[in-house]
Design a protein around this motif. Structure first.
Motif, PDB file in Angstrom:
ATOM      1  N   ALA A   1       0.826  -1.207   0.000  1.00  0.00           N
ATOM      2  CA  ALA A   1       0.000   0.000   0.000  1.00  0.00           C
ATOM      3  C   ALA A   1       0.861   1.258   0.000  1.00  0.00           C
ATOM      4  CB  ALA A   1      -0.933   0.001   1.213  1.00  0.00           C
TER       5      ALA A   1
ATOM      6  N   THR B   1       0.755   4.024  -3.013  1.00  0.00           N
ATOM      7  CA  THR B   1       0.222   5.356  -2.723  1.00  0.00           C
ATOM      8  C   THR B   1       1.325   6.393  -2.500  1.00  0.00           C
ATOM      9  OG1 THR B   1       0.024   4.747  -0.373  1.00  0.00           O
ATOM     10  CG2 THR B   1      -1.912   4.418  -1.779  1.00  0.00           C
TER      11      THR B   1
ATOM     12  N   GLY C   1       2.355   7.082  -5.988  1.00  0.00           N
ATOM     13  CA  GLY C   1       1.249   8.016  -6.113  1.00  0.00           C
ATOM     14  C   GLY C   1       0.074   7.498  -6.915  1.00  0.00           C
ATOM     15  N   MET C   2      -0.099   6.195  -6.955  1.00  0.00           N
ATOM     16  CA  MET C   2      -1.185   5.555  -7.704  1.00  0.00           C
ATOM     17  C   MET C   2      -1.134   5.885  -9.201  1.00  0.00           C
ATOM     18  SD  MET C   2      -2.908   3.666  -5.605  1.00  0.00           S
ATOM     19  CE  MET C   2      -4.458   3.364  -6.446  1.00  0.00           C
TER      20      MET C   2
END
Length: 214
Positions: free
Chosen positions: A98, A102, A106-107
């Protein structure tokens, strides 16, 4: 060899001790998060946090796989805690992934895809996570009863997962430092024991049978 119950707790206290293990096991991750918030993880806190989560995942994975040799060779029976150790490892892997998705990438899908192409260890890490998911989902009594003998076969995935994990870790480093070398040796020992365990157990059974016939 006499098997010792360790820790020696009455049966009614065993569930409480497992919950204590969960609480203690997750504390390093929470502490690393605290350090990250207050600037205690150095110049690159995201990478440091990501690394710490992955390292703790690997440590708990090793601890879970150490339960069997500890019982076989030293009579220390921690089998009641093996499921908790495996699930704690899974939670750390999820948190590690995760943070990568993220805070690190930064996705951004193009950035993640580029990482997969340029860095094989990222692909290995994702493969390890995918193999861990069915193990985590079936780490309950209902699944054990439902799957029967297939449950044991499924959970043998822990061995390739450990190999993938150490490759992911080692390849992510520019230099194999003493800590990484230690974990490589631990992996070799844990996997190597699984290869020789059938012979060890066969010899032990033969000795017991010989003693019983005297």
């Amino acid at each position: 060899m006499t098997t010792l119950a360790f820790p020696a707790l009455p049966a009614r206290y065993k569930p409480a001790s497992i919950w204590v293990l969960y609480a203690v096991g997750l504390m390093p991750g929470l502490y690393a998060f605290y350090l990250g918030i207050y600037g205690g993880l150095g110049a690159d806190p995201v990478r440091a946090f990501e690394h710490l989560l992955g390292l703790w995942a690997f440590r708990f994975l090793c601890l879970g796989l150490a339960v069997t040799p500890l019982r076989d060779l030293f009579g220390i029976n921690l089998i009641a805690y093996r499921r908790a150790l495996g699930l704690i490892a899974f939670y750390y892997v999820l948190a590690h992934f995760a943070v990568y998705l993220t805070l690190d990438r930064g996705m951004i899908l193009s950035s993640i895809a580029g990482d997969l192409l340029k860095r094989p260890y990222i692909m290995l890490g994702m493969a390890g996570l995918l193999m861990l998911i069915p193990l985590a989902l079936t780490s309950n009594q209902w699944s054990i009863r439902r799957l029967g003998p297939r449950w044991n076969r499924l959970h043998k995935l822990t061995y390739p997962i450990l190999i993938v994990a150490i490759l992911h870790y080692a390849l992510s480093l520019k230099v194999i430092d003493p800590e990484a070398a230690f974990y490589i040796v631990v992996t070799i020992v844990l996997i190597g024991y699984r290869l020789v365990r059938p012979k060890i157990m066969e010899r032990r059974r033969a000795k017991r049978m010989a003693g019983a016939t005297r």
